[in-house]
Design a protein around this motif. Sequence first.
Motif, PDB file in Angstrom:
ATOM      1  N   PHE A  91       0.834  -1.203   0.000  1.00  0.00           N
ATOM      2  CA  PHE A  91       0.000   0.000   0.000  1.00  0.00           C
ATOM      3  C   PHE A  91       0.873   1.260   0.000  1.00  0.00           C
ATOM      4  O   PHE A  91       0.615   2.203  -0.757  1.00  0.00           O
ATOM      5  N   LEU A  92       1.901   1.277   0.850  1.00  0.00           N
ATOM      6  CA  LEU A  92       2.763   2.451   0.937  1.00  0.00           C
ATOM      7  C   LEU A  92       3.652   2.596  -0.291  1.00  0.00           C
ATOM      8  O   LEU A  92       3.921   3.709  -0.745  1.00  0.00           O
TER       9      LEU A  92
ATOM     10  N   ASP B 258      12.763  -5.749   1.065  1.00  0.00           N
ATOM     11  CA  ASP B 258      13.247  -6.883   1.849  1.00  0.00           C
ATOM     12  C   ASP B 258      13.073  -6.673   3.346  1.00  0.00           C
ATOM     13  O   ASP B 258      12.960  -7.643   4.101  1.00  0.00           O
ATOM     14  N   ARG B 259      13.028  -5.422   3.789  1.00  0.00           N
ATOM     15  CA  ARG B 259      12.830  -5.167   5.214  1.00  0.00           C
ATOM     16  C   ARG B 259      11.592  -4.314   5.472  1.00  0.00           C
ATOM     17  O   ARG B 259      11.412  -3.785   6.571  1.00  0.00           O
ATOM     18  N   ALA B 260      10.737  -4.188   4.460  1.00  0.00           N
ATOM     19  CA  ALA B 260       9.462  -3.479   4.590  1.00  0.00           C
ATOM     20  C   ALA B 260       9.644  -2.088   5.190  1.00  0.00           C
ATOM     21  O   ALA B 260       9.043  -1.722   6.201  1.00  0.00           O
ATOM     22  N   GLU B 261      10.486  -1.289   4.540  1.00  0.00           N
ATOM     23  CA  GLU B 261      10.773   0.056   5.028  1.00  0.00           C
ATOM     24  C   GLU B 261      10.939   1.006   3.839  1.00  0.00           C
ATOM     25  O   GLU B 261      11.463   0.616   2.790  1.00  0.00           O
ATOM     26  N   ILE B 262      10.472   2.227   3.986  1.00  0.00           N
ATOM     27  CA  ILE B 262      10.607   3.263   2.967  1.00  0.00           C
ATOM     28  C   ILE B 262      11.166   4.510   3.639  1.00  0.00           C
ATOM     29  O   ILE B 262      10.628   4.967   4.650  1.00  0.00           O
ATOM     30  N   VAL B 263      12.245   5.059   3.092  1.00  0.00           N
ATOM     31  CA  VAL B 263      12.787   6.317   3.594  1.00  0.00           C
ATOM     32  C   VAL B 263      12.620   7.370   2.502  1.00  0.00           C
ATOM     33  O   VAL B 263      12.589   7.049   1.309  1.00  0.00           O
ATOM     34  N   TYR B 264      12.502   8.625   2.906  1.00  0.00           N
ATOM     35  CA  TYR B 264      12.292   9.667   1.897  1.00  0.00           C
ATOM     36  C   TYR B 264      12.853  10.999   2.359  1.00  0.00           C
ATOM     37  O   TYR B 264      13.102  11.229   3.547  1.00  0.00           O
ATOM     38  N   LYS B 265      13.047  11.859   1.365  1.00  0.00           N
ATOM     39  CA  LYS B 265      13.453  13.233   1.639  1.00  0.00           C
ATOM     40  C   LYS B 265      12.577  14.154   0.799  1.00  0.00           C
ATOM     41  O   LYS B 265      12.434  13.951  -0.416  1.00  0.00           O
TER      42      LYS B 265
ATOM     43  N   THR C  90      12.683  15.051   6.383  1.00  0.00           N
ATOM     44  CA  THR C  90      12.917  13.678   5.983  1.00  0.00           C
ATOM     45  C   THR C  90      12.007  12.774   6.796  1.00  0.00           C
ATOM     46  O   THR C  90      11.450  13.184   7.825  1.00  0.00           O
ATOM     47  N   GLY C  91      11.869  11.540   6.339  1.00  0.00           N
ATOM     48  CA  GLY C  91      11.011  10.626   7.084  1.00  0.00           C
ATOM     49  C   GLY C  91      11.183   9.198   6.632  1.00  0.00           C
ATOM     50  O   GLY C  91      11.949   8.890   5.715  1.00  0.00           O
ATOM     51  N   ARG C  92      10.452   8.322   7.284  1.00  0.00           N
ATOM     52  CA  ARG C  92      10.463   6.921   6.874  1.00  0.00           C
ATOM     53  C   ARG C  92       9.178   6.234   7.338  1.00  0.00           C
ATOM     54  O   ARG C  92       8.563   6.627   8.336  1.00  0.00           O
ATOM     55  N   TRP C  93       8.782   5.210   6.565  1.00  0.00           N
ATOM     56  CA  TRP C  93       7.701   4.313   6.922  1.00  0.00           C
ATOM     57  C   TRP C  93       8.345   3.005   7.370  1.00  0.00           C
ATOM     58  O   TRP C  93       9.142   2.417   6.637  1.00  0.00           O
ATOM     59  N   GLU C  94       7.987   2.557   8.554  1.00  0.00           N
ATOM     60  CA  GLU C  94       8.626   1.400   9.159  1.00  0.00           C
ATOM     61  C   GLU C  94       7.546   0.383   9.526  1.00  0.00           C
ATOM     62  O   GLU C  94       6.559   0.727  10.189  1.00  0.00           O
ATOM     63  N   ILE C  95       7.713  -0.857   9.095  1.00  0.00           N
ATOM     64  CA  ILE C  95       6.721  -1.907   9.343  1.00  0.00           C
ATOM     65  C   ILE C  95       7.397  -3.024  10.127  1.00  0.00           C
ATOM     66  O   ILE C  95       8.323  -3.669   9.634  1.00  0.00           O
ATOM     67  N   THR C  96       6.933  -3.259  11.369  1.00  0.00           N
ATOM     68  CA  THR C  96       7.576  -4.212  12.265  1.00  0.00           C
ATOM     69  C   THR C  96       6.595  -5.312  12.658  1.00  0.00           C
ATOM     70  O   THR C  96       5.544  -5.016  13.247  1.00  0.00           O
TER      71      THR C  96
END
Length: 326
Positions: free
Chosen positions: A182-183, A234-241, A253-259
Amino acid sequence: MAPTVTTTGTTHVTEHTVTVAAPPGTVYALVADVTAWPQVFGPTVHVEVLEEARGEQLLHIWAFANGEVRNWTSRRTLDPATHTITFRQVVSAAPVASMGGTWRIQPDDDGGCRVVLLHDYRAVGDDPAAVALIEQAVDRNSRAELEALKNAAELAGRRQETTFTFSDSVEIEGAAADVFAFLDRADRWAERLPHVARLQLTEHEPGLQHLDMDTRSPDGSTHNTTSVRICFADRAEIVYKQLRVPVAMAGHTGRWEITPHGPRGTGVTATSWHTVTLDPEGVRQTLGPEATLEEARTLVRTALGTNSSTTLRHAKQFAEEAHART
């Protein structure tokens, strides 16, 4: 900050300098802390420390060079006693065949310092066109980094006021892969998220995305943002600027983190992180001459957090509906 360029065989050397009205230790700390680079240095998108021991670091860096995001790994040696940092790319990105350099931070007689940034590089095949392209990228990025370093160091005393990090989370009874999907599929956000009026996604290589987005505000107005994202499936993470920020901000800046948190991958915690640096002068321009940084922090926190929480709620619905069908 005019560069000096010399050539020895196929190795090209450049030198850029700037004078900073801040102590050498303050400037050195900013260069040494790579986790803050995306906030301090405009060209830097994201940095990860892969290894660190006894003053040595192995870094993976994503940064703009001549308008395109490149990535490479570099090894650094840090010497806080002399305020010197040397670096050498381990794996370079074409057309760079090799690149390294040194940060030297030298005290001056006024309590400030002089920063010298040296680069040496070779082009693939010693191609003259590639040499010119690399020289242009090194010059542009070095000038931008030194100017940003100067500004950040001279405002270092206000850093606790201007830079802050916050997060919003949601618990999801679904698979991390569905939340990530989705992200990751931001090109569908205009049809899936109520606050996204328009979004254009460009992805010239897998996992490296450029977003041009129009976002609706509660009052019905829209504002445009552009950003670059690095998606780690592979680690279900998105970083952005964010590349184009509102006047009140100097950086975002930010990131989406799925744990995962449930058995057999059936439950996850999805978190949206934001790091924002405010521009004091921009805050006064936007909110008025009497506005405080605390007021600006509250407004920014509310605006960004509201949109992130909305996105997380829709990601939750998407993933839990997908889980219910399995």
